[in-house]
Design an enzyme around this catalytic site. Structure first.
Site, PDB file in Angstrom:
ATOM      1  N   LYS A  30       0.074   1.453  16.357  1.00 38.99           N
ATOM      2  CA  LYS A  30       0.489   1.427  15.057  1.00 38.99           C
ATOM      3  C   LYS A  30       1.691   0.262  15.283  1.00 38.99           C
ATOM      4  O   LYS A  30       2.720   0.499  15.747  1.00 38.99           O
ATOM      5  CB  LYS A  30       1.256   2.849  14.583  1.00 38.99           C
ATOM      6  CG  LYS A  30       1.673   2.849  13.270  1.00 38.99           C
ATOM      7  CD  LYS A  30       2.135   3.891  12.477  1.00 38.99           C
ATOM      8  CE  LYS A  30       3.678   4.349  12.830  1.00 38.99           C
ATOM      9  NZ  LYS A  30       4.507   3.587  12.230  1.00 38.99           N
ATOM     10  N   ASP A  59       1.657  -0.760   9.873  1.00 35.87           N
ATOM     11  CA  ASP A  59       2.317   0.280   8.891  1.00 35.87           C
ATOM     12  C   ASP A  59       3.460  -0.359   8.056  1.00 35.87           C
ATOM     13  O   ASP A  59       4.727  -0.206   8.384  1.00 35.87           O
ATOM     14  CB  ASP A  59       2.875   1.373   9.965  1.00 35.87           C
ATOM     15  CG  ASP A  59       3.537   2.320   8.915  1.00 35.87           C
ATOM     16  OD1 ASP A  59       3.430   2.628   7.916  1.00 35.87           O
ATOM     17  OD2 ASP A  59       4.319   3.383   9.630  1.00 35.87           O
ATOM     18  N   LYS A  61       3.643  -0.239   4.432  1.00 32.14           N
ATOM     19  CA  LYS A  61       3.841   0.744   3.558  1.00 32.14           C
ATOM     20  C   LYS A  61       4.187   0.039   2.241  1.00 32.14           C
ATOM     21  O   LYS A  61       5.363  -0.072   1.648  1.00 32.14           O
ATOM     22  CB  LYS A  61       5.002   1.827   3.708  1.00 32.14           C
ATOM     23  CG  LYS A  61       4.903   2.591   4.883  1.00 32.14           C
ATOM     24  CD  LYS A  61       5.895   3.762   4.856  1.00 32.14           C
ATOM     25  CE  LYS A  61       5.645   4.812   5.868  1.00 32.14           C
ATOM     26  NZ  LYS A  61       6.076   4.112   7.150  1.00 32.14           N
ATOM     27  N   ASP A  64       5.214  -2.469  -4.404  1.00 30.81           N
ATOM     28  CA  ASP A  64       5.591  -3.607  -5.325  1.00 30.81           C
ATOM     29  C   ASP A  64       4.869  -3.751  -6.616  1.00 30.81           C
ATOM     30  O   ASP A  64       4.151  -2.568  -7.008  1.00 30.81           O
ATOM     31  CB  ASP A  64       5.747  -5.056  -4.650  1.00 30.81           C
ATOM     32  CG  ASP A  64       6.622  -6.024  -4.967  1.00 30.81           C
ATOM     33  OD1 ASP A  64       6.893  -6.285  -6.118  1.00 30.81           O
ATOM     34  OD2 ASP A  64       7.307  -6.611  -4.063  1.00 30.81           O
ATOM     35  N   THR A 118       6.833  12.201   6.029  1.00 33.17           N
ATOM     36  CA  THR A 118       7.074  13.423   6.501  1.00 33.17           C
ATOM     37  C   THR A 118       8.531  13.922   6.942  1.00 33.17           C
ATOM     38  O   THR A 118       8.942  14.906   7.671  1.00 33.17           O
ATOM     39  CB  THR A 118       6.300  13.530   8.122  1.00 33.17           C
ATOM     40  OG1 THR A 118       6.274  12.073   8.619  1.00 33.17           O
ATOM     41  CG2 THR A 118       4.851  13.772   7.728  1.00 33.17           C
ATOM     42  N   ARG A 208       7.631   8.848  19.735  1.00 36.71           N
ATOM     43  CA  ARG A 208       8.536   9.145  20.542  1.00 36.71           C
ATOM     44  C   ARG A 208       7.739  10.013  21.620  1.00 36.71           C
ATOM     45  O   ARG A 208       8.168   9.872  22.729  1.00 36.71           O
ATOM     46  CB  ARG A 208       9.678   9.903  20.080  1.00 36.71           C
ATOM     47  CG  ARG A 208      10.641   8.828  19.331  1.00 36.71           C
ATOM     48  CD  ARG A 208      11.721   9.313  18.296  1.00 36.71           C
ATOM     49  NE  ARG A 208      11.121   9.387  17.056  1.00 36.71           N
ATOM     50  CZ  ARG A 208      11.683   9.878  15.924  1.00 36.71           C
ATOM     51  NH1 ARG A 208      13.045   9.793  15.975  1.00 36.71           N
ATOM     52  NH2 ARG A 208      11.114  10.314  14.856  1.00 36.71           N
TER      53      ARG A 208
HETATM   54  O1  C5P Z   1       8.353   8.950  16.923  1.00 39.02           O
HETATM   55  P1  C5P Z   1       7.443   9.813  15.909  1.00 39.02           P
HETATM   56  O2  C5P Z   1       6.297  10.335  16.447  1.00 39.02           O
HETATM   57  O3  C5P Z   1       8.406  10.613  14.817  1.00 39.02           O
HETATM   58  O4  C5P Z   1       6.933   8.395  15.011  1.00 39.02           O
HETATM   59  C1  C5P Z   1       6.322   8.546  13.781  1.00 39.02           C
HETATM   60  C2  C5P Z   1       5.854   7.081  13.226  1.00 39.02           C
HETATM   61  O5  C5P Z   1       5.139   7.477  11.960  1.00 39.02           O
HETATM   62  C3  C5P Z   1       7.094   6.374  13.010  1.00 39.02           C
HETATM   63  O6  C5P Z   1       6.711   5.066  13.185  1.00 39.02           O
HETATM   64  C4  C5P Z   1       7.155   6.316  11.371  1.00 39.02           C
HETATM   65  O7  C5P Z   1       7.651   5.361  10.808  1.00 39.02           O
HETATM   66  C5  C5P Z   1       5.889   6.668  11.068  1.00 39.02           C
HETATM   67  N1  C5P Z   1       5.501   7.396   9.733  1.00 39.02           N
HETATM   68  C6  C5P Z   1       6.260   8.718   9.339  1.00 39.02           C
HETATM   69  N2  C5P Z   1       5.917   9.144   8.201  1.00 39.02           N
HETATM   70  C7  C5P Z   1       5.140   8.663   7.455  1.00 39.02           C
HETATM   71  C8  C5P Z   1       4.602   7.560   7.611  1.00 39.02           C
HETATM   72  C9  C5P Z   1       4.681   6.862   8.763  1.00 39.02           C
HETATM   73  O8  C5P Z   1       6.808   9.210  10.239  1.00 39.02           O
HETATM   74  N3  C5P Z   1       4.965   9.363   6.263  1.00 39.02           N
END
Ligand code: C5P
Length: 227
Positions: A30, A59, A61, A64, A118, A208
């Site tokens: 991603k 990603d 998102k 617009d 989330t 992470r």
């Molecule tokens: O580090 P972590 O596992 O929390 O990363 C989640 C990834 O998913 C991040 O890059 C975040 O920007 C992305 N994301 C998210 N929630 C969403 C869409 C994308 O956490 N609804």
């Protein structure tokens, strides 16, 4: 279920090092705001050079007016990207315009719609959208399905309801995954792999817990083993 690793590291060098470490795996990568704003298209090309079978999820998102979103979608489709996303809250017309613009292409990336981030807890979500997460996520998912999108970004907990409302082939991609119950960081609606499997999720996004692991390849291997 498939794994998508978020390349959210602070530098191009670190992201490429991570991709190198993970090149033996059949996974999605991603590319989000941070990396894309800094490293752009060259970064995507470099990832495909490391392993041409890496599937890339851009990603960004998009949100617009419909024409601007369709223009952006058309440009993304010219890149070597396998999937990208737009915000469902941009409206059904914007989603339809995006799909219409991609229609004439022989090969197009998958298009997903973001339902509810989330990182929102129930209170924050209601404050912004004036509705419960489940209710709004259902509406967003139905609208994106009707607009011809391929799936949605949602939390694990909304996946079964969305599958039920739209059909099992409508993709659910879920961030907020803490594979083995690790800390949620800023994520509010987190789930582990076992729950994601039970809830019929198609693609889990893990950031992470992989890139902060002492040995990211080992972490990915363990996740893939449990998927
Ligand atoms: O580090 P972590 O596992 O929390 O990363 C989640 C990834 O998913 C991040 O890059 C975040 O920007 C992305 N994301 C998210 N929630 C969403 C869409 C994308 O956490 N609804």
């Amino acid at each position: 279920m498939q794994l998508c690793v978020a390349l959210d590291l602070p530098s191009l060098k670190e992201n490429l090092k991570l991709a190198e470490e993970l090149k033996e795996f059949d996974i999605w990568l991603k590319v989000g705001f941070r990396s894309y704003i800094r490293d752009g298209r060259e970064f995507i090309k470099a990832l495909k050079q490391i392993n041409p079978s890496f599937k890339i999820f851009l990603d960004l998102k998009l949100y617009d007016i419909p024409n601007t979103m369709a223009d952006a979608a058309e440009e993304i489709a010219k890149m070597d990207v396998d999937m990208f996303n737009i915000h469902a809250s941009a409206g059904k017309r914007a989603m339809q315009e995006v799909m219409k613009r991609l229609e004439p292409l022989k090969k197009r990336p998958l298009v997903l719609a973001v339902t509810a981030l989330t990182s929102f807890d129930y209170h924050t979500f209601k404050e912004i959208y004036g509705a419960e997460i489940e209710e709004k996520a259902k509406q967003f998912a139905l609208q994106s399905y009707q607009a011809g999108l391929d799936g949605v970004v949602c939390s694990v907990y909304e996946s079964p309801m969305i599958k039920h409302e739209t059909g099992s082939s409508f993709i659910t991609l879920t961030p907020g995954i803490r594979p083995f119950g690790e800390s949620g960081d800023d994520q509010k609606r987190v789930a582990d792999i076992k729950t994601a499997k039970e809830y019929n999720v198609d693609i889990i996004v893990v950031g992470r817990p992989v890139y902060k692991a002492e040995n990211p390849a080992k972490a990915v291997k363990k996740i893939l083993h449990n998927i």
